[in-house]
Design an enzyme around this catalytic site. Structure first.
Site, PDB file in Angstrom:
ATOM      1  N   GLY A  69       0.653  -1.337  -0.437  1.00  0.00           N
ATOM      2  CA  GLY A  69      -0.150  -0.089   0.331  1.00  0.00           C
ATOM      3  C   GLY A  69       0.873   1.039   0.297  1.00  0.00           C
ATOM      4  CD  GLU A 115       3.649  -8.270   4.262  1.00  0.00           C
ATOM      5  OE1 GLU A 115       2.965  -9.638   4.325  1.00  0.00           O
ATOM      6  OE2 GLU A 115       2.894  -7.427   3.764  1.00  0.00           O
ATOM      7  CB  ALA A 138       5.563  -1.603  13.742  1.00  0.00           C
ATOM      8  CB  ALA A 187      -2.798  -0.616   7.424  1.00  0.00           C
ATOM      9  CE1 TYR A 206     -11.488   4.253   6.861  1.00  0.00           C
ATOM     10  CE2 TYR A 206     -11.312   6.511   7.502  1.00  0.00           C
ATOM     11  CZ  TYR A 206     -11.234   5.455   7.324  1.00  0.00           C
ATOM     12  OH  TYR A 206      -9.189   5.580   6.946  1.00  0.00           O
ATOM     13  CG  LEU A 264      -5.440   4.934  -3.940  1.00  0.00           C
ATOM     14  CD1 LEU A 264      -4.446   5.015  -3.718  1.00  0.00           C
ATOM     15  CD2 LEU A 264      -5.810   3.984  -5.366  1.00  0.00           C
ATOM     16  CB  THR A 271      -4.690  -0.943   0.540  1.00  0.00           C
ATOM     17  OG1 THR A 271      -5.019  -0.406   1.316  1.00  0.00           O
ATOM     18  CG2 THR A 271      -4.115   0.285  -0.511  1.00  0.00           C
TER      19      THR A 271
HETATM   20  P1  NAI Z   1      -1.958  -1.800   3.314  1.00  0.00           P
HETATM   21  O1  NAI Z   1      -2.760  -3.301   4.252  1.00  0.00           O
HETATM   22  O2  NAI Z   1      -1.955  -1.903   2.074  1.00  0.00           O
HETATM   23  O3  NAI Z   1      -0.853  -2.030   4.190  1.00  0.00           O
HETATM   24  C1  NAI Z   1      -0.392  -2.370   5.633  1.00  0.00           C
HETATM   25  C2  NAI Z   1       1.024  -1.833   6.100  1.00  0.00           C
HETATM   26  O4  NAI Z   1       1.260  -2.152   7.619  1.00  0.00           O
HETATM   27  C3  NAI Z   1       2.047  -3.458   5.647  1.00  0.00           C
HETATM   28  O5  NAI Z   1       2.882  -2.718   5.179  1.00  0.00           O
HETATM   29  C4  NAI Z   1       1.625  -4.956   6.936  1.00  0.00           C
HETATM   30  O6  NAI Z   1       3.035  -5.498   6.568  1.00  0.00           O
HETATM   31  C5  NAI Z   1       2.054  -3.474   8.100  1.00  0.00           C
HETATM   32  N1  NAI Z   1       2.093  -4.070   8.836  1.00  0.00           N
HETATM   33  C6  NAI Z   1       0.323  -4.232   9.673  1.00  0.00           C
HETATM   34  N2  NAI Z   1       0.971  -4.675  10.893  1.00  0.00           N
HETATM   35  C7  NAI Z   1       1.918  -5.072  10.882  1.00  0.00           C
HETATM   36  C8  NAI Z   1       2.794  -5.089  12.608  1.00  0.00           C
HETATM   37  N3  NAI Z   1       1.969  -5.599  13.616  1.00  0.00           N
HETATM   38  N4  NAI Z   1       3.745  -4.725  12.612  1.00  0.00           N
HETATM   39  C9  NAI Z   1       4.858  -4.399  11.292  1.00  0.00           C
HETATM   40  N5  NAI Z   1       4.407  -3.807  10.187  1.00  0.00           N
HETATM   41  C10 NAI Z   1       2.791  -4.397  10.326  1.00  0.00           C
HETATM   42  O7  NAI Z   1      -2.390  -0.545   3.947  1.00  0.00           O
HETATM   43  P2  NAI Z   1      -3.184   0.776   3.343  1.00  0.00           P
HETATM   44  O8  NAI Z   1      -4.152   1.006   3.072  1.00  0.00           O
HETATM   45  O9  NAI Z   1      -1.949   1.077   3.103  1.00  0.00           O
HETATM   46  O10 NAI Z   1      -3.080   1.730   4.924  1.00  0.00           O
HETATM   47  C11 NAI Z   1      -2.019   2.340   5.475  1.00  0.00           C
HETATM   48  C12 NAI Z   1      -2.126   3.738   5.827  1.00  0.00           C
HETATM   49  O11 NAI Z   1      -2.942   4.528   4.771  1.00  0.00           O
HETATM   50  C13 NAI Z   1      -3.561   3.245   7.341  1.00  0.00           C
HETATM   51  O12 NAI Z   1      -3.113   4.179   8.289  1.00  0.00           O
HETATM   52  C14 NAI Z   1      -4.574   3.712   6.391  1.00  0.00           C
HETATM   53  O13 NAI Z   1      -5.324   3.719   7.328  1.00  0.00           O
HETATM   54  C15 NAI Z   1      -3.819   4.897   5.084  1.00  0.00           C
HETATM   55  N6  NAI Z   1      -5.040   4.981   4.085  1.00  0.00           N
HETATM   56  C16 NAI Z   1      -5.424   4.457   3.752  1.00  0.00           C
HETATM   57  C17 NAI Z   1      -6.399   4.938   2.226  1.00  0.00           C
HETATM   58  C18 NAI Z   1      -6.661   3.614   1.465  1.00  0.00           C
HETATM   59  O14 NAI Z   1      -7.770   3.486   0.378  1.00  0.00           O
HETATM   60  N7  NAI Z   1      -5.914   2.671   1.436  1.00  0.00           N
HETATM   61  C19 NAI Z   1      -6.202   5.953   2.185  1.00  0.00           C
HETATM   62  C20 NAI Z   1      -6.013   6.709   3.400  1.00  0.00           C
HETATM   63  C21 NAI Z   1      -5.403   6.626   4.087  1.00  0.00           C
END
Ligand code: NAI
Length: 396
Positions: A54, A77, A114, A142, A237, A275, A277
């Site tokens: 993401g 992962e 993390a 996330a 949300y 987006l 993800t």
């Molecule tokens: P994602 O699911 O694509 O990626 C999440 C990442 O967090 C991955 O690298 C995963 O390995 C890591 N992760 C999760 N738990 C973990 C842990 N305990 N220890 C280490 N790493 C850990 O998520 P995405 O969608 O990129 O979200 C990232 C941020 O962006 C979040 O805060 C989300 O709310 C925000 N966001 C997402 C949007 C969307 O539409 N996807 C829109 C706007 C903000």
């Protein structure tokens, strides 16, 4: 390591397989975007927490290949085990490591929780080994849960309204049918748990340990990601449990900004676009909204994926020498094209009329589905899915 032909195994918003070659191709696309979007220099050392997928993965690519950074990434992962493929994030980072090495950049990945003290200390050791303080910290976790680093308590994050129970249209990702979903009001405990997992507490802990280790460059910048979104997702949300967590994250950003600005640095939350993800696909109502949004933004020519969003974030706001442009609440807004009133009015109009029968023509549901499969390396152009692939990969 064995080789195998890998097919998608999908149920709802979960895919239990991932294709190494497809994931690698996705990462090369991100890297090409990053190279085209940045000067290739400007950042020394970057830490990305949530680096494997993401927005975090795109931030890692942009830092290394758009701004010449050496980086430490933290993710959660799983590598391949026997004939079971690894996770998409593992394969994403395996390619990122290969490409970083070829480009002469240093990348270290810490794979583990993390939220724990142990992983924070491993990241500190990896950053110390780079021998320079950190210029940029990207916090992009996330997660559905968080284990307290000092006790056995495990908090869960839920997606529920804080007001009345909320009923709205959603798309069933298995049957592709539109149905109503009712989400019941969260308890106080669920709200508190969601804030613990997705709020700003852990972001601040990362900044604290970096400061204690003397690893924050005086002009260090840090960013975390948030979301606001449209009227239709508002009750679950922004006005729901996750919104309460995002309020906490944003308040933490303002607090950290006061601290870091004293030496010329800064902390901000960037509000990003909706987006596809792994995280967003799991939220009820949101996949249908994304399918309609993609239709409208693609038609208008303003659609962006994670790579384009992050390249624009760096170029206009975060890159060294740029002064972030902020809204009245101190947030960076790269969701501006999504929240354009013309786009929102059209999405709203489509939302009223979308049914199971017109889903394909009314929305970009096909784009949503392809986007989801691509997260796991499937339906990526140029990949021969009939050919066996090596399951093993390394983050080195
Ligand atoms: P994602 O699911 O694509 O990626 C999440 C990442 O967090 C991955 O690298 C995963 O390995 C890591 N992760 C999760 N738990 C973990 C842990 N305990 N220890 C280490 N790493 C850990 O998520 P995405 O969608 O990129 O979200 C990232 C941020 O962006 C979040 O805060 C989300 O709310 C925000 N966001 C997402 C949007 C969307 O539409 N996807 C829109 C706007 C903000």
């Amino acid at each position: 390591m064995p080789t195998a032909v890998i097919n998608p195994r999908i149920r709802g918003f979960i895919c239990t397989t991932a294709h190494p070659a497809g994931c690698a191709a996705n990462v090369r696309t991100l890297i090409d975007l990053a190279r085209a979007g940045g000067p290739g220099k400007g950042l020394g050392t970057v830490l990305v927490v949530g680096s494997s997928a993401g927005f975090g993965l795109a931030s890692l690519a942009t830092s290394i290949f758009g701004y010449g950074a050496d980086a430490v990434g933290v993710c959660f992962e799983r590598p391949a085990a026997g004939d079971k493929p690894g996770t998409a994030g593992f394969y994403n980072l395996a390619e990122m490591h290969r490409q970083a090495k070829t480009a002469g950049r240093k990348l270290t990945t810490i794979n583990g929780d993390a939220f724990s003290h142990a992983i924070k200390q491993q990241a500190i050791a990896a950053l110390k080994a780079l021998g320079r303080p950190v210029d940029l910290v990207v916090y992009s976790l996330a997660s559905p849960k968080r284990k307290d680093p000092d006790s056995d308590t495990v908090w869960g994050s839920v997606l529920k309204p804080l007001g009345d129970a909320y009923t709205a249209k959603t798309v069933d990702l298995d049957s592709d049918q539109i149905k109503d979903v009712t989400l019941v009001t969260a308890t106080a405990e669920e709200k508190a748990g969601t804030i613990k997992v997705m709020g700003g507490e852990d972001w601040k802990l990362w900044i604290d340990v970096l400061a204690e280790a003397g690893l924050l460059a005086p002009t260090c910048r840090t960013v975390a990601y948030s979301y606001i979104g449209p009227k239709v997702t508002h009750p679950i949300y922004r006005a729901g449990t996750i919104g309460a967590a995002k309020d906490h994250l944003e308040a933490t950003g303002r607090e950290l900004n006061v601290r870091l600005a004293k030496t010329g640095g800064g902390a901000w939350v960037s509000v990003n676009k909706a987006l596809v993800t792994q995280a967003s696909s799991a939220i009820p109502v949101v996949p249908l909204y994304i399918a309609l949004l993609y239709k409208v933004m693609k038609t208008k020519g303003s659609h962006e994926e994670t790579g384009e969003q992050i390249v624009r974030l760096f170029k206009d706001h975060l890159a060294p020498g740029r002064q972030p442009k902020l809204d009245e609440q101190g947030r960076i807004r790269v969701d501006d094209w999504e929240m354009d009133p013309v786009v929102q009015a059209e999405v709203d109009r489509l939302w009223q009329s979308v049914t199971s029968d017109n889903l394909q023509s009314c929305s970009d549901y096909a784009g949503f589905k392809t986007g989801f499969r691509r997260l796991f390396g499937f339906e990526v152009p140029g990949i021969d899915y009939a050919a066996p692939v090596e399951l093993g990969a390394e983050l080195a």
